[in-house]
Design a protein around this motif. Structure first.
Motif, PDB file in Angstrom:
ATOM      1  N   PRO A  75      16.179   6.792  34.141  1.00 55.03           N
ATOM      2  CA  PRO A  75      16.096   6.278  35.515  1.00 55.03           C
ATOM      3  C   PRO A  75      16.669   7.303  36.479  1.00 55.03           C
ATOM      4  CG  PRO A  75      17.795   5.130  34.267  1.00 55.03           C
ATOM      5  CD  PRO A  75      17.056   6.015  33.305  1.00 55.03           C
ATOM      6  N   GLU A  76      16.037   7.449  37.633  1.00 53.98           N
ATOM      7  CA  GLU A  76      16.481   8.429  38.616  1.00 53.98           C
ATOM      8  C   GLU A  76      17.737   7.939  39.325  1.00 53.98           C
ATOM      9  OE1 GLU A  76      13.652  10.005  41.304  1.00 53.98           O
ATOM     10  OE2 GLU A  76      12.054  10.033  39.807  1.00 53.98           O
ATOM     11  N   ALA A  77      18.682   8.889  39.527  1.00 53.91           N
ATOM     12  CA  ALA A  77      19.899   8.572  40.278  1.00 53.91           C
ATOM     13  C   ALA A  77      19.546   8.545  41.751  1.00 53.91           C
ATOM     14  CB  ALA A  77      20.970   9.625  40.007  1.00 53.91           C
ATOM     15  N   PRO A  78      20.232   7.722  42.514  1.00 53.03           N
ATOM     16  CA  PRO A  78      19.940   7.698  43.956  1.00 53.03           C
ATOM     17  C   PRO A  78      20.243   9.053  44.573  1.00 53.03           C
ATOM     18  CG  PRO A  78      21.933   6.448  43.450  1.00 53.03           C
ATOM     19  CD  PRO A  78      21.304   6.832  42.146  1.00 53.03           C
ATOM     20  N   ASP A  79      19.366   9.525  45.438  1.00 50.19           N
ATOM     21  CA  ASP A  79      19.520  10.814  46.099  1.00 50.19           C
ATOM     22  C   ASP A  79      20.399  10.636  47.327  1.00 50.19           C
ATOM     23  OD1 ASP A  79      19.319  13.383  46.963  1.00 50.19           O
ATOM     24  OD2 ASP A  79      17.240  13.233  47.654  1.00 50.19           O
ATOM     25  N   THR A  80      21.568  11.280  47.282  1.00 57.25           N
ATOM     26  CA  THR A  80      22.482  11.183  48.426  1.00 57.25           C
ATOM     27  C   THR A  80      22.238  12.298  49.419  1.00 57.25           C
ATOM     28  OG1 THR A  80      24.156  12.505  47.314  1.00 57.25           O
ATOM     29  CG2 THR A  80      24.279  10.106  47.032  1.00 57.25           C
ATOM     30  N   GLY A  81      21.348  13.228  49.069  1.00 63.80           N
ATOM     31  CA  GLY A  81      21.041  14.325  49.976  1.00 63.80           C
ATOM     32  C   GLY A  81      21.996  15.496  49.856  1.00 63.80           C
ATOM     33  N   GLU A  82      22.999  15.383  48.966  1.00 65.97           N
ATOM     34  CA  GLU A  82      23.967  16.464  48.817  1.00 65.97           C
ATOM     35  C   GLU A  82      23.516  17.420  47.723  1.00 65.97           C
ATOM     36  OE1 GLU A  82      27.995  15.261  48.381  1.00 65.97           O
ATOM     37  OE2 GLU A  82      27.804  13.683  49.862  1.00 65.97           O
ATOM     38  N   VAL A  83      23.791  18.692  47.947  1.00 63.24           N
ATOM     39  CA  VAL A  83      23.460  19.705  46.959  1.00 63.24           C
ATOM     40  C   VAL A  83      24.405  19.534  45.783  1.00 63.24           C
ATOM     41  CG1 VAL A  83      23.372  22.174  46.516  1.00 63.24           C
ATOM     42  CG2 VAL A  83      22.650  21.279  48.728  1.00 63.24           C
ATOM     43  N   GLY A  84      23.861  19.610  44.568  1.00 62.73           N
ATOM     44  CA  GLY A  84      24.706  19.548  43.376  1.00 62.73           C
ATOM     45  C   GLY A  84      25.164  18.149  43.039  1.00 62.73           C
ATOM     46  N   ASP A  85      24.369  17.101  43.324  1.00 64.04           N
ATOM     47  CA  ASP A  85      24.745  15.743  42.942  1.00 64.04           C
ATOM     48  C   ASP A  85      25.017  15.697  41.452  1.00 64.04           C
ATOM     49  OD1 ASP A  85      22.556  13.920  45.188  1.00 64.04           O
ATOM     50  OD2 ASP A  85      24.613  14.575  45.424  1.00 64.04           O
ATOM     51  N   ASN A  86      26.059  14.967  41.069  1.00 57.71           N
ATOM     52  CA  ASN A  86      26.398  14.847  39.656  1.00 57.71           C
ATOM     53  C   ASN A  86      25.569  13.747  39.027  1.00 57.71           C
ATOM     54  OD1 ASN A  86      28.324  16.779  39.911  1.00 57.71           O
ATOM     55  ND2 ASN A  86      30.029  15.358  40.136  1.00 57.71           N
ATOM     56  N   PRO A  87      25.189  13.911  37.745  1.00 62.72           N
ATOM     57  CA  PRO A  87      24.542  12.817  37.047  1.00 62.72           C
ATOM     58  C   PRO A  87      25.481  11.617  37.004  1.00 62.72           C
ATOM     59  CG  PRO A  87      24.379  14.872  35.803  1.00 62.72           C
ATOM     60  CD  PRO A  87      25.291  15.112  36.960  1.00 62.72           C
ATOM     61  N   PRO A  88      24.945  10.402  36.853  1.00 64.32           N
ATOM     62  CA  PRO A  88      25.786   9.206  36.933  1.00 64.32           C
ATOM     63  C   PRO A  88      26.890   9.143  35.881  1.00 64.32           C
ATOM     64  CG  PRO A  88      23.480   8.636  36.489  1.00 64.32           C
ATOM     65  CD  PRO A  88      23.555  10.105  36.663  1.00 64.32           C
ATOM     66  N   ASP A  89      26.735   9.846  34.744  1.00 62.63           N
ATOM     67  CA  ASP A  89      27.763   9.768  33.709  1.00 62.63           C
ATOM     68  C   ASP A  89      28.900  10.770  33.907  1.00 62.63           C
ATOM     69  OD1 ASP A  89      26.041  11.867  33.220  1.00 62.63           O
ATOM     70  OD2 ASP A  89      26.207  11.716  31.039  1.00 62.63           O
ATOM     71  N   GLN A  90      28.853  11.588  34.965  1.00 59.92           N
ATOM     72  CA  GLN A  90      29.915  12.553  35.234  1.00 59.92           C
ATOM     73  C   GLN A  90      30.653  12.157  36.509  1.00 59.92           C
ATOM     74  OE1 GLN A  90      28.252  16.440  35.451  1.00 59.92           O
ATOM     75  NE2 GLN A  90      27.819  16.569  33.276  1.00 59.92           N
ATOM     76  N   PRO A  91      31.985  12.221  36.478  1.00 60.22           N
ATOM     77  CA  PRO A  91      32.735  11.880  37.700  1.00 60.22           C
ATOM     78  C   PRO A  91      32.524  12.938  38.776  1.00 60.22           C
ATOM     79  CG  PRO A  91      34.214  12.705  36.004  1.00 60.22           C
ATOM     80  CD  PRO A  91      32.845  12.580  35.370  1.00 60.22           C
ATOM     81  N   ALA A  92      32.547  12.533  40.015  1.00 55.69           N
ATOM     82  CA  ALA A  92      32.373  13.465  41.137  1.00 55.69           C
ATOM     83  C   ALA A  92      33.639  14.298  41.300  1.00 55.69           C
ATOM     84  CB  ALA A  92      32.092  12.698  42.418  1.00 55.69           C
ATOM     85  N   GLU A  93      33.459  15.580  41.644  1.00 57.55           N
ATOM     86  CA  GLU A  93      34.586  16.471  41.895  1.00 57.55           C
ATOM     87  C   GLU A  93      35.109  16.204  43.294  1.00 57.55           C
ATOM     88  OE1 GLU A  93      35.481  21.235  42.297  1.00 57.55           O
ATOM     89  OE2 GLU A  93      33.667  20.579  41.301  1.00 57.55           O
ATOM     90  N   PRO A  94      36.435  16.119  43.454  1.00 54.71           N
ATOM     91  CA  PRO A  94      36.955  15.895  44.802  1.00 54.71           C
ATOM     92  C   PRO A  94      36.632  17.091  45.693  1.00 54.71           C
ATOM     93  CG  PRO A  94      38.745  16.359  43.269  1.00 54.71           C
ATOM     94  CD  PRO A  94      37.476  16.255  42.459  1.00 54.71           C
ATOM     95  N   PRO A  95      36.458  16.862  46.981  1.00 60.04           N
ATOM     96  CA  PRO A  95      36.113  17.982  47.872  1.00 60.04           C
ATOM     97  C   PRO A  95      37.238  19.010  47.916  1.00 60.04           C
ATOM     98  CG  PRO A  95      36.577  15.997  49.135  1.00 60.04           C
ATOM     99  CD  PRO A  95      36.601  15.612  47.686  1.00 60.04           C
ATOM    100  N   ALA A  96      36.848  20.287  47.969  1.00 59.94           N
ATOM    101  CA  ALA A  96      37.815  21.385  48.049  1.00 59.94           C
ATOM    102  C   ALA A  96      38.423  21.432  49.448  1.00 59.94           C
ATOM    103  CB  ALA A  96      37.141  22.702  47.717  1.00 59.94           C
ATOM    104  N   ALA A  97      39.603  21.992  49.537  1.00 59.14           N
ATOM    105  CA  ALA A  97      40.294  22.075  50.824  1.00 59.14           C
ATOM    106  C   ALA A  97      39.582  23.012  51.786  1.00 59.14           C
ATOM    107  CB  ALA A  97      41.732  22.542  50.615  1.00 59.14           C
ATOM    108  N   GLY A  98      38.885  24.018  51.270  1.00 57.46           N
ATOM    109  CA  GLY A  98      38.193  24.976  52.132  1.00 57.46           C
ATOM    110  C   GLY A  98      39.084  26.157  52.458  1.00 57.46           C
ATOM    111  N   PRO A  99      38.499  27.181  53.057  1.00 61.39           N
ATOM    112  CA  PRO A  99      39.276  28.389  53.351  1.00 61.39           C
ATOM    113  C   PRO A  99      40.192  28.196  54.557  1.00 61.39           C
ATOM    114  CG  PRO A  99      37.069  28.608  54.217  1.00 61.39           C
ATOM    115  CD  PRO A  99      37.100  27.303  53.465  1.00 61.39           C
ATOM    116  N   GLU A 100      41.254  28.966  54.571  1.00 64.67           N
ATOM    117  CA  GLU A 100      42.121  29.001  55.742  1.00 64.67           C
ATOM    118  C   GLU A 100      41.518  30.031  56.690  1.00 64.67           C
ATOM    119  OE1 GLU A 100      46.564  30.483  57.049  1.00 64.67           O
ATOM    120  OE2 GLU A 100      46.223  29.921  54.966  1.00 64.67           O
ATOM    121  N   VAL A 101      41.019  29.569  57.818  1.00 67.86           N
ATOM    122  CA  VAL A 101      40.326  30.439  58.765  1.00 67.86           C
ATOM    123  C   VAL A 101      41.287  30.859  59.873  1.00 67.86           C
ATOM    124  CG1 VAL A 101      38.400  30.618  60.381  1.00 67.86           C
ATOM    125  CG2 VAL A 101      38.131  29.316  58.268  1.00 67.86           C
ATOM    126  N   ILE A 102      41.329  32.153  60.150  1.00 67.40           N
ATOM    127  CA  ILE A 102      42.161  32.692  61.221  1.00 67.40           C
ATOM    128  C   ILE A 102      41.207  33.197  62.293  1.00 67.40           C
ATOM    129  CG2 ILE A 102      43.915  34.389  61.833  1.00 67.40           C
ATOM    130  CD1 ILE A 102      44.625  34.435  58.777  1.00 67.40           C
TER     131      ILE A 102
END
Length: 184
Positions: A40-67
């Motif tokens: 069965p197809e997983a719902p498309d959330t529109g995000e790149v790199g969606d995880n399959p339903p049996d894998q937990p989602a990775e928490p968002p990274a903090a991102g770079p410190e921009v100066i």
């Protein structure tokens, strides 16, 4: 024997005629059986790199410190008060990597000095005239254009000059720069 040979030649013609008389076959008229059942197809959330339903989602990274350039707190340069410097990362007084940006005013100079650490200098704009030696000699400089990089070796006397106009450059190294170099 001859009859069997004639039948063998006739059989492909009969099959071809039957296929032609049957009419065109459309893709909708045929049914195919999948080789393996489809998951069965997983719902498309529109995000790149969606995880399959049996894998937990990775928490968002903090991102770079921009100066951003407009947030920099420039201070006067000791050798050339009309010139400015700003520490972007770390300090040459503390252990670890550092990054210093300098705006050397037209005809601004940084006198002869040495540092115990190797420094990598990137010229961002203008042309930086660089000399090596214990005496500031304008006739023995090397012009380093914007976009170029040079390495100032550890314990090597160096001097800088903005001979042809304002120059902006960055220095990176590893501190503390005022400590004696490690024994080899």
């Amino acid at each position: 024997m001859r009859q069997t040979f004639r039948s063998a030649r006739l059989l492909p013609c009969v099959i071809l005629a039957a296929a032609l008389l049957a009419g065109p076959v459309r893709a909708d008229d045929t049914q195919t059986m999948p080789v393996a059942p489809e998951a069965p197809e997983a719902p498309d959330t529109g995000e790149v790199g969606d995880n399959p339903p049996d894998q937990p989602a990775e928490p968002p990274a903090a991102g770079p410190e921009v100066i951003l350039p407009d947030t920099l707190d420039w201070t006067p340069l000791a050798d050339s008060p009309e010139s400015r410097e700003v520490w972007l990362h770390g300090s040459d007084k503390r252990a670890g990597p550092y990054l210093l940006r300098v705006r050397l005013a037209a005809d601004g100079r940084v006198g002869v000095h040495t540092k115990p650490d190797e420094r990598i200098v990137s010229v961002l704009s203008g042309t930086l005239s660089v000399g090596f030696g214990s005496i500031f000699d304008e006739t023995r400089t090397h012009d380093i254009p914007a976009g170029a990089v040079f390495v100032a070796p550890a314990d090597q006397a160096v001097y800088l000059w903005a001979r042809d106009g304002e120059v902006e450059y960055q220095i990176s190294g590893s501190g503390p720069a005022d400590a004696p170099p490690p024994a080899r």
